[in-house]
Write a protein that holds these residues in place. Structure first.
Motif, PDB file in Angstrom:
ATOM      1  N   LEU A   1       0.884  -1.167   0.000  1.00  0.00           N
ATOM      2  CA  LEU A   1       0.000   0.000   0.000  1.00  0.00           C
ATOM      3  C   LEU A   1       0.921   1.217   0.000  1.00  0.00           C
ATOM      4  CD1 LEU A   1      -2.686  -1.075   2.607  1.00  0.00           C
ATOM      5  CD2 LEU A   1      -3.093  -0.609   0.184  1.00  0.00           C
ATOM      6  N   GLU A   2       0.808   2.035  -1.045  1.00  0.00           N
ATOM      7  CA  GLU A   2       1.731   3.167  -1.159  1.00  0.00           C
ATOM      8  C   GLU A   2       1.000   4.455  -1.490  1.00  0.00           C
ATOM      9  OE1 GLU A   2       4.509   2.016  -4.176  1.00  0.00           O
ATOM     10  OE2 GLU A   2       2.945   1.432  -5.541  1.00  0.00           O
ATOM     11  N   GLY A   3       1.668   5.553  -1.174  1.00  0.00           N
ATOM     12  CA  GLY A   3       1.106   6.865  -1.469  1.00  0.00           C
ATOM     13  C   GLY A   3       0.011   7.305  -0.517  1.00  0.00           C
ATOM     14  N   ALA A   4      -0.119   6.649   0.610  1.00  0.00           N
ATOM     15  CA  ALA A   4      -1.180   6.999   1.561  1.00  0.00           C
ATOM     16  C   ALA A   4      -0.813   8.260   2.333  1.00  0.00           C
ATOM     17  CB  ALA A   4      -1.415   5.854   2.543  1.00  0.00           C
ATOM     18  N   THR A   5      -1.826   9.082   2.567  1.00  0.00           N
ATOM     19  CA  THR A   5      -1.672  10.229   3.453  1.00  0.00           C
ATOM     20  C   THR A   5      -2.912  10.295   4.337  1.00  0.00           C
ATOM     21  OG1 THR A   5      -2.760  11.834   2.009  1.00  0.00           O
ATOM     22  CG2 THR A   5      -0.381  11.558   1.721  1.00  0.00           C
ATOM     23  N   PRO A   6      -2.753  10.738   5.580  1.00  0.00           N
ATOM     24  CA  PRO A   6      -3.931  10.877   6.445  1.00  0.00           C
ATOM     25  C   PRO A   6      -4.938  11.875   5.880  1.00  0.00           C
ATOM     26  CG  PRO A   6      -1.911  11.015   7.735  1.00  0.00           C
ATOM     27  CD  PRO A   6      -1.512  11.024   6.287  1.00  0.00           C
ATOM     28  N   GLU A   7      -4.450  12.888   5.148  1.00  0.00           N
ATOM     29  CA  GLU A   7      -5.337  13.921   4.626  1.00  0.00           C
ATOM     30  C   GLU A   7      -6.284  13.385   3.555  1.00  0.00           C
ATOM     31  OE1 GLU A   7      -1.754  15.615   6.385  1.00  0.00           O
ATOM     32  OE2 GLU A   7      -1.974  14.235   4.720  1.00  0.00           O
ATOM     33  N   THR A   8      -5.801  12.508   2.685  1.00  0.00           N
ATOM     34  CA  THR A   8      -6.638  11.999   1.594  1.00  0.00           C
ATOM     35  C   THR A   8      -7.294  10.667   1.920  1.00  0.00           C
ATOM     36  OG1 THR A   8      -4.805  10.822   0.530  1.00  0.00           O
ATOM     37  CG2 THR A   8      -5.188  13.135  -0.143  1.00  0.00           C
ATOM     38  N   ALA A   9      -6.736   9.923   2.862  1.00  0.00           N
ATOM     39  CA  ALA A   9      -7.235   8.592   3.241  1.00  0.00           C
ATOM     40  C   ALA A   9      -7.330   7.660   2.032  1.00  0.00           C
ATOM     41  CB  ALA A   9      -8.575   8.693   3.974  1.00  0.00           C
ATOM     42  N   ARG A  10      -6.385   7.813   1.109  1.00  0.00           N
ATOM     43  CA  ARG A  10      -6.322   6.961  -0.087  1.00  0.00           C
ATOM     44  C   ARG A  10      -4.934   6.354  -0.195  1.00  0.00           C
ATOM     45  NH1 ARG A  10      -8.407  11.694  -2.943  1.00  0.00           N
ATOM     46  NH2 ARG A  10      -6.307  11.898  -3.743  1.00  0.00           N
ATOM     47  N   ALA A  11      -4.874   5.186  -0.848  1.00  0.00           N
ATOM     48  CA  ALA A  11      -3.591   4.554  -1.155  1.00  0.00           C
ATOM     49  C   ALA A  11      -3.745   3.741  -2.428  1.00  0.00           C
ATOM     50  CB  ALA A  11      -3.143   3.657  -0.008  1.00  0.00           C
ATOM     51  N   GLU A  12      -2.620   3.428  -3.060  1.00  0.00           N
ATOM     52  CA  GLU A  12      -2.612   2.518  -4.199  1.00  0.00           C
ATOM     53  C   GLU A  12      -2.006   1.198  -3.743  1.00  0.00           C
ATOM     54  OE1 GLU A  12      -1.188   3.617  -8.023  1.00  0.00           O
ATOM     55  OE2 GLU A  12      -2.272   5.518  -8.006  1.00  0.00           O
ATOM     56  N   VAL A  13      -2.556   0.133  -4.290  1.00  0.00           N
ATOM     57  CA  VAL A  13      -2.083  -1.199  -3.942  1.00  0.00           C
ATOM     58  C   VAL A  13      -1.349  -1.802  -5.127  1.00  0.00           C
ATOM     59  CG1 VAL A  13      -4.218  -2.381  -4.636  1.00  0.00           C
ATOM     60  CG2 VAL A  13      -2.772  -3.422  -2.933  1.00  0.00           C
ATOM     61  N   SER A  14      -0.291  -2.507  -4.831  1.00  0.00           N
ATOM     62  CA  SER A  14       0.337  -3.384  -5.823  1.00  0.00           C
ATOM     63  C   SER A  14       0.497  -4.736  -5.143  1.00  0.00           C
ATOM     64  CB  SER A  14       1.673  -2.826  -6.319  1.00  0.00           C
ATOM     65  OG  SER A  14       2.564  -2.638  -5.251  1.00  0.00           O
ATOM     66  N   PHE A  15       0.356  -5.781  -5.942  1.00  0.00           N
ATOM     67  CA  PHE A  15       0.249  -7.110  -5.355  1.00  0.00           C
ATOM     68  C   PHE A  15       0.594  -8.163  -6.395  1.00  0.00           C
ATOM     69  CE2 PHE A  15      -2.597 -10.785  -5.191  1.00  0.00           C
ATOM     70  CZ  PHE A  15      -2.230 -11.341  -3.983  1.00  0.00           C
ATOM     71  N   TYR A  16       1.271  -9.207  -5.971  1.00  0.00           N
ATOM     72  CA  TYR A  16       1.443 -10.377  -6.831  1.00  0.00           C
ATOM     73  C   TYR A  16       1.867 -11.578  -6.000  1.00  0.00           C
ATOM     74  CZ  TYR A  16       6.562  -9.897  -6.861  1.00  0.00           C
ATOM     75  OH  TYR A  16       7.878  -9.825  -6.504  1.00  0.00           O
ATOM     76  N   LEU A  17       1.574 -12.744  -6.550  1.00  0.00           N
ATOM     77  CA  LEU A  17       2.071 -13.995  -5.986  1.00  0.00           C
ATOM     78  C   LEU A  17       3.199 -14.478  -6.889  1.00  0.00           C
ATOM     79  CD1 LEU A  17      -1.107 -16.026  -4.934  1.00  0.00           C
ATOM     80  CD2 LEU A  17       0.314 -14.499  -3.552  1.00  0.00           C
ATOM     81  N   GLY A  18       4.346 -14.730  -6.310  1.00  0.00           N
ATOM     82  CA  GLY A  18       5.492 -15.200  -7.085  1.00  0.00           C
ATOM     83  C   GLY A  18       5.587 -16.712  -7.165  1.00  0.00           C
ATOM     84  N   GLU A  19       5.000 -17.394  -6.209  1.00  0.00           N
ATOM     85  CA  GLU A  19       5.032 -18.865  -6.199  1.00  0.00           C
ATOM     86  C   GLU A  19       3.850 -19.388  -7.003  1.00  0.00           C
ATOM     87  OE1 GLU A  19       7.356 -20.860  -5.200  1.00  0.00           O
ATOM     88  OE2 GLU A  19       8.580 -19.372  -4.146  1.00  0.00           O
ATOM     89  N   LYS A  20       4.126 -19.882  -8.202  1.00  0.00           N
ATOM     90  CA  LYS A  20       3.064 -20.297  -9.123  1.00  0.00           C
ATOM     91  C   LYS A  20       2.253 -21.484  -8.604  1.00  0.00           C
ATOM     92  CE  LYS A  20       5.687 -20.566 -12.803  1.00  0.00           C
ATOM     93  NZ  LYS A  20       6.169 -20.630 -14.199  1.00  0.00           N
ATOM     94  N   ASP A  21       2.822 -22.296  -7.727  1.00  0.00           N
ATOM     95  CA  ASP A  21       2.070 -23.431  -7.162  1.00  0.00           C
ATOM     96  C   ASP A  21       0.861 -22.967  -6.350  1.00  0.00           C
ATOM     97  OD1 ASP A  21       3.905 -25.134  -8.285  1.00  0.00           O
ATOM     98  OD2 ASP A  21       4.975 -25.540  -6.409  1.00  0.00           O
ATOM     99  N   TYR A  22       0.833 -21.701  -5.975  1.00  0.00           N
ATOM    100  CA  TYR A  22      -0.258 -21.164  -5.153  1.00  0.00           C
ATOM    101  C   TYR A  22      -1.257 -20.350  -5.967  1.00  0.00           C
ATOM    102  CZ  TYR A  22       2.395 -22.892  -1.249  1.00  0.00           C
ATOM    103  OH  TYR A  22       3.056 -23.729  -0.382  1.00  0.00           O
ATOM    104  N   TRP A  23      -1.046 -20.241  -7.264  1.00  0.00           N
ATOM    105  CA  TRP A  23      -1.980 -19.523  -8.132  1.00  0.00           C
ATOM    106  C   TRP A  23      -3.282 -20.300  -8.248  1.00  0.00           C
ATOM    107  CZ3 TRP A  23       1.152 -17.650 -13.029  1.00  0.00           C
ATOM    108  CH2 TRP A  23       2.151 -16.760 -12.630  1.00  0.00           C
ATOM    109  N   GLY A  24      -4.400 -19.604  -8.253  1.00  0.00           N
ATOM    110  CA  GLY A  24      -5.697 -20.231  -8.466  1.00  0.00           C
ATOM    111  C   GLY A  24      -6.203 -21.080  -7.323  1.00  0.00           C
TER     112      GLY A  24
END
Length: 175
Positions: free
Chosen positions: A78-101
């Motif tokens: 979660l990045e770019g968060a500020t208390p004033e805006t109460a917003r953030a951007e998320v980035s996410f991924y799974l690197g271990e392919k055995d856990y996909w799906g």
């Protein structure tokens, strides 16, 4: 207490996690929809992880670890968060392919968003995703994200440009 779901726990990254990240980023299936970085050596990756800034309200980077085995399988931020805006951007991924799906991604995203809303007191969490990354789009919709807009030709994939979808989730919409 660390953010914990039904299948995963989100925890701060450790210097030794660099080994997994280096391996994941060399896998073309994992890296297909990630922003391309310049190649770095294994030693450079380890040095970068050893020098990581501590997590803060504006930038929280967490490892996704299985609850049962304690195995690191991905990353969430979660990045770019500020208390004033109460917003953030998320980035996410799974690197271990055995856990996909297998529900780990959905559980990790729900856990991360719950952390953002309950602990960080966010009102809105947004993300950008390539529409052709159908599994990710399905996952995001499953947890309640809605499409807000499109940024044309904004992501350089292998050999061509792709649009990016802007999706967001408001406090109270997490499913």
């Amino acid at each position: 207490m660390l953010p914990t779901g039904e299948l995963v726990v989100l925890r701060p990254l450790e210097p030794d996690d660099a080994d997994d990240f280096w391996r994941w980023h060399k896998d073309p299936d994992v890296g297909r929809w990630l922003v391309a970085d310049y190649h770095e050596s294994f030693a450079q990756t380890r040095a970068r992880f050893a020098e990581r800034k501590p997590n803060s309200h504006s930038n929280v980077v967490l490892g996704v670890e299985t609850l049962a085995e304690g195995k690191l399988i991905g990353a969430a931020c979660l990045e770019g968060a500020t208390p004033e805006t109460a917003r953030a951007e998320v980035s996410f991924y799974l690197g271990e392919k055995d856990y996909w799906g297998r529900g780990y991604g959905t559980d990790a995203m729900r856990t991360l968003c719950r952390y953002g809303f309950e602990v960080m007191r966010l009102h809105s969490i947004a993300l950008w995703v390539v529409p052709e990354n159908e599994a990710a789009v399905r996952l995001y919709k499953k947890v309640g994200f809605r499409e807000d807009g499109r940024h044309r030709d904004a992501f350089r994939g292998v050999g061509r440009w792709h649009d990016l979808l802007l999706m967001s989730l408001l406090e109270g919409e997490l499913t």
